[in-house]
Design a protein around this motif. Structure first.
Motif, PDB file in Angstrom:
ATOM      1  N   ILE A 193     -41.199  37.422   0.431  1.00 46.03           N
ATOM      2  CA  ILE A 193     -41.955  37.434  -0.816  1.00 46.03           C
ATOM      3  C   ILE A 193     -41.933  38.848  -1.390  1.00 46.03           C
ATOM      4  O   ILE A 193     -42.344  39.792  -0.725  1.00 46.03           O
ATOM      5  N   PRO A 196     -46.452  38.405  -4.802  1.00 43.87           N
ATOM      6  CA  PRO A 196     -47.281  37.214  -4.632  1.00 43.87           C
ATOM      7  C   PRO A 196     -47.602  36.620  -5.999  1.00 43.87           C
ATOM      8  O   PRO A 196     -47.649  37.336  -7.003  1.00 43.87           O
ATOM      9  N   ARG A 201     -47.910  31.972  -0.034  1.00 40.57           N
ATOM     10  CA  ARG A 201     -47.066  32.275   1.121  1.00 40.57           C
ATOM     11  C   ARG A 201     -47.001  31.067   2.061  1.00 40.57           C
ATOM     12  O   ARG A 201     -45.928  30.718   2.566  1.00 40.57           O
ATOM     13  N   GLY A 219     -44.167  41.516   0.929  1.00 40.76           N
ATOM     14  CA  GLY A 219     -44.524  40.687   2.071  1.00 40.76           C
ATOM     15  C   GLY A 219     -45.150  41.524   3.177  1.00 40.76           C
ATOM     16  O   GLY A 219     -45.945  41.033   3.963  1.00 40.76           O
TER      17      GLY A 219
END
Ligand code: AMP
Ligand code: MG
Length: 337
Positions: A193, A196, A201, A219
């Motif tokens: 990721i 976000p 997630r 991430g």
């Protein structure tokens, strides 16, 4: 005051006009399910430059190219198994996939900030779908607000912020989600990721049948939230910025032996005759043209045997700010962060 035309997003005639405006290189704001997008023909570097100019962005972040459907997206990028799974599960929807550019990828260098990867999304909004289908090509569409302002979630927000720079604002009412798409990097072995957003997630991990996603980018940053996106993404994203292998000298007044010349407005630069290569970003001194050519130029000059890229001074106003930002980064010592 606004010079933009506000048209109803559910009117087929308005969609046709908006698609025609995009084809002419003009800017069209339209609703997606996340926020309003500031749309431009992704294949037209000068149209993409107008997006940065309208937003007043001080730097060239890569932009997301929007497509009408999965098949259209697969023409622009190369999808590995994870990307195919995520596209099938979440498109149309608030998910952006970063994948390697396909050989036939039409997205302009400026829109990908010179990277070999491209960010793609199929948005889930009837207005966006209608516009993208009518236009028939990739459309960049960062949030339709001035840089530093909050993302626009109504047509009135767009008119306040960008009414003077867009040709048409398609009014589809308030957007449903209000936060940006989740950006997932599918260029490597493990999906990560990068930003976000609306898809969580956990949803992504579940779709991929994995316990955890790859780390890196956002991430790895537990404090990151969608609200902080722009501030937080920048440092973590540096590794994904294109940087030439050759060193870069700024504000040069002469070209040294072995150097390539990055020129602007046909400036007379001593040593240019002997330069390893020359690229003029805009012979007519247009910053919009210079922005559109910037990454293409850096790549063209960044060849084996070139000792350095010697760049003349570029005016600092308007798009010049982002051009100079990019050149300074290219000239900075590499710390690979
Ligand atoms: P937006 O301003 O909403 O279009 O956001 C674009 C987001 O996608 C930013 O977080 C970018 O850094 C990210 N992005 C776009 N293209 C790429 C790419 N090729 N590689 C990595 N991140 C990208
Ligand atoms: Mg934004």
């Amino acid at each position: 005051m606004t010079s933009a035309r506000l048209l109803p997003a559910d009117d087929p005639a308005a969609i046709r006009e908006a698609a025609a405006a995009l084809a002419q290189g003009r800017l069209v704001a339209f609703p997606t399910e996340t926020v309003y997008g500031l749309g431009a023909d992704a294949a037209n570097g000068r149209a993409v430059a107008r997006v940065y100019a309208a937003k007043g962005r001080p730097s060239f972040n890569p932009l997301i190219a929007h497509l009408a459907n999965v098949e259209a997206a697969e023409r622009e990028g190369m999808f590995n198994a994870a990307a195919k799974t995520l596209a099938a599960r979440f498109w149309p929807g608030p998910l952006t996939l970063v994948v390697p550019r396909s050989p036939g990828c039409r997205v302009a260098d400026l829109a990908t900030a010179g990277l070999d990867s491209v960010a793609l999304r199929v948005p889930d909004s009837s207005a966006a779908h209608a516009l993208l289908s009518a236009f028939g090509g990739p459309v960049v569409a960062p949030s339709a607000n001035r840089s530093g302002h909050v993302s626009a979630t109504t047509a009135a927000h767009v008119a306040d912020d960008l009414g003077d720079s867009v040709a048409i604002i398609l009014d589809g009412g308030a957007t449903k989600i209000g936060i940006e798409s989740t950006v997932v990097d599918c260029t490597g072995n493990r999906a990560r990721i990068l930003r976000p957003g609306a898809v969580t997630r956990a949803q992504i991990a579940t779709a991929l049948g994995v316990e955890t996603l790859g780390t890196g980018g956002l991430g790895a940053n537990p404090g990151a939230s969608a609200a902080h996106t722009d501030a937080v993404v920048a440092p973590g994203m540096l590794a994904s910025h294109y940087a030439p292998a050759a060193s870069v000298r700024l504000g040069v007044r002469e070209v040294r032996p072995g150097e390539a010349l990055l020129n602007f407005a046909g400036a007379a630069v001593p040593g240019a005759q002997e330069a390893a290569a020359v690229f003029d970003l805009s012979p007519t001194a247009s910053l919009e043209e210079a922005a559109a050519n910037l990454f293409t130029a850096l790549r063209a000059l960044d060849r084996p045997g070139v000792t350095a890229i010697a760049a003349v001074a570029i005016p600092g106003e308007g798009l010049g700010e982002a051009i100079n930002d990019r050149l300074r980064r290219a000239a900075a010592p590499r710390d690979k962060n």
